[in-house]
Design a protein around this motif. Structure first.
Motif, PDB file in Angstrom:
ATOM      1  N   VAL A  45      79.240   4.508   2.038  1.00 34.32           N
ATOM      2  CA  VAL A  45      78.925   2.925   2.512  1.00 34.32           C
ATOM      3  C   VAL A  45      77.856   2.765   3.500  1.00 34.32           C
ATOM      4  N   VAL A  46      76.601   2.118   3.465  1.00 32.49           N
ATOM      5  CA  VAL A  46      75.903   1.970   4.485  1.00 32.49           C
ATOM      6  C   VAL A  46      75.657   0.609   4.907  1.00 32.49           C
ATOM      7  N   GLN A  47      74.985   0.400   5.886  1.00 31.84           N
ATOM      8  CA  GLN A  47      74.612  -1.037   6.335  1.00 31.84           C
ATOM      9  C   GLN A  47      73.209  -1.263   5.843  1.00 31.84           C
ATOM     10  N   GLY A  48      73.082  -2.499   5.551  1.00 29.13           N
ATOM     11  CA  GLY A  48      71.496  -2.938   5.490  1.00 29.13           C
ATOM     12  C   GLY A  48      71.543  -4.450   4.659  1.00 29.13           C
ATOM     13  N   ASP A  49      70.567  -4.959   5.074  1.00 30.23           N
ATOM     14  CA  ASP A  49      70.144  -6.413   4.529  1.00 30.23           C
ATOM     15  C   ASP A  49      68.656  -6.418   3.798  1.00 30.23           C
ATOM     16  N   LEU A  50      68.927  -6.878   2.509  1.00 27.90           N
ATOM     17  CA  LEU A  50      67.472  -6.807   1.844  1.00 27.90           C
ATOM     18  C   LEU A  50      66.742  -7.863   2.172  1.00 27.90           C
ATOM     19  N   LEU A  51      67.094  -8.951   2.952  1.00 35.14           N
ATOM     20  CA  LEU A  51      66.396  -9.903   3.634  1.00 35.14           C
ATOM     21  C   LEU A  51      65.684  -9.452   4.777  1.00 35.14           C
ATOM     22  N   GLU A  52      66.122  -8.343   5.302  1.00 37.11           N
ATOM     23  CA  GLU A  52      65.612  -7.259   6.252  1.00 37.11           C
ATOM     24  C   GLU A  52      65.148  -6.230   6.039  1.00 37.11           C
ATOM     25  N   PRO A  53      64.220  -6.084   5.407  1.00 39.10           N
ATOM     26  CA  PRO A  53      64.050  -4.691   4.698  1.00 39.10           C
ATOM     27  C   PRO A  53      63.887  -3.426   5.246  1.00 39.10           C
ATOM     28  N   GLU A  54      63.487  -3.482   6.705  1.00 40.61           N
ATOM     29  CA  GLU A  54      63.357  -2.388   7.548  1.00 40.61           C
ATOM     30  C   GLU A  54      64.910  -1.678   7.774  1.00 40.61           C
ATOM     31  N   THR A  55      65.945  -2.626   7.806  1.00 44.24           N
ATOM     32  CA  THR A  55      67.331  -2.012   7.747  1.00 44.24           C
ATOM     33  C   THR A  55      67.688  -1.365   6.786  1.00 44.24           C
ATOM     34  N   ILE A  56      67.006  -1.225   5.568  1.00 46.50           N
ATOM     35  CA  ILE A  56      67.388  -0.342   4.541  1.00 46.50           C
ATOM     36  C   ILE A  56      66.792   0.966   4.280  1.00 46.50           C
ATOM     37  N   ARG A  57      65.670   1.232   5.295  1.00 45.25           N
ATOM     38  CA  ARG A  57      64.878   2.043   5.169  1.00 45.25           C
ATOM     39  C   ARG A  57      65.838   3.700   5.275  1.00 45.25           C
ATOM     40  N   PRO A  58      66.994   3.608   6.284  1.00 42.67           N
ATOM     41  CA  PRO A  58      67.679   4.757   6.266  1.00 42.67           C
ATOM     42  C   PRO A  58      68.559   5.043   4.922  1.00 42.67           C
ATOM     43  N   ALA A  59      68.892   3.864   4.313  1.00 42.03           N
ATOM     44  CA  ALA A  59      69.748   4.026   3.105  1.00 42.03           C
ATOM     45  C   ALA A  59      69.059   4.843   1.945  1.00 42.03           C
ATOM     46  N   LEU A  60      67.687   4.469   2.058  1.00 44.86           N
ATOM     47  CA  LEU A  60      66.975   5.019   0.845  1.00 44.86           C
ATOM     48  C   LEU A  60      66.641   6.707   0.842  1.00 44.86           C
TER      49      LEU A  60
END
Length: 274
Positions: A45-60
């Motif tokens: 489980v990882v944190q991220g918000d699709l409305l803030e794209p940069e927050t999902i970079r680590p999850a990718l």
């Protein structure tokens, strides 16, 4: 391979995760609040918000395929980040409203962003969700009396687990690239039949009262339904009364298993109506 599921805590997202685990995939679930997420321990489980794209970079990082929840405002940025990270395949949770030309600014935007990326894509376009029955009829069924303006309108409400199964199949298996799946129940049933199927699952006697569309609209407005949504639904119900839709084989084609009936969905959700 690691598969990223965005919208992982949603009704469909949870089913995608479940089916991916059953297929032996390594699953990473994206959520805005990991502390509130509840998944088996093997899910990362990882944190991220699709409305803030940069927050999902680590999850990718290390992800080969992604289940994409529709957020049109940032879809192009999210897809570009996925491409840069080495994602090869994206499955979009879309809507059959795109097929019907009622959606040209929401799910369609996300679909186009994925198609334009050059990555493998598959669109999953469910129509009527069986879960909507819970939102509309849970309290009336508890009270034993349901009021319907379109009792003979037929629909094909699809079980959320079938939507998740289709998405999972497209994520883990080859042969789905460029396809559009429109999962439905295996047969069309009237609203009257749907109410009785749920009543039977609950083990409760339920009466049905036929009311006018105007009465139903007023009741829906009183409990907070937006007028545009009511008008949208009523337009379908009117059409489906005289021209019932036809069930589609997409669930079976994608998964090799038949879709669940509304009665089976009702059995799975009987407690929601008690």
């Amino acid at each position: 391979m690691t598969i990223l599921v965005t919208g992982a805590t949603g009704n469909v997202g949870k089913e995608v995760v479940k089916h991916l685990l059953a297929a032996g995939a390594q699953v990473r679930a994206l959520t805005r609040d990991p502390d509130k997420a509840s998944f088996p321990p093997e899910v990362e489980v990882v944190q991220g918000d699709l409305l803030e794209p940069e927050t999902i970079r680590p999850a990718l990082a290390g992800v080969t395929a992604m289940h994409l929840f529709a957020v049109p405002e940032t879809a192009a940025q999210v897809v570009e980040l996925a491409k840069q990270a080495g994602v090869r395949r994206i499955v979009v949770l879309s809507s059959d409203a795109v097929t019907d030309k009622h959606d040209d600014g929401y799910h369609l935007v996300v679909e186009k962003a994925v198609e334009n990326s050059g990555l493998e894509w598959t669109h999953v376009r469910p129509g009527e969700f069986a879960l909507n029955k819970r939102d509309s009829w849970s309290e009336p069924i508890r009270q034993g009396h349901v009021r319907l303006a379109f009792p003979d309108a037929k629909g094909m409400p699809v079980h959320e687990t079938d939507i998740g199964a289709v998405a999972a199949a497209a994520l883990v298996n080859d042969g789905h690239a460029g396809k559009i799946y429109r999962p439905t129940a295996p047969e069309a049933t009237t609203q009257r039949e749907q109410v009785m199927a749920i009543a039977n699952a609950v083990g409760k006697e339920v009466t049905i009262e036929v009311i006018t569309p105007e009465q139903e609209k007023e009741e829906m407005l009183q409990v907070g339904w937006p007028v545009e949504v009511i008008d949208y639904l009523h337009s379908y119900f009117k059409t489906w009364t005289d021209h019932p839709p036809e069930a589609r084989p997409d669930v079976a084609e994608a998964t090799g298993k038949r879709a669940h009936t509304l009665a089976e969905w009702a059995a799975d959700h009987a407690d929601d109506f008690r």
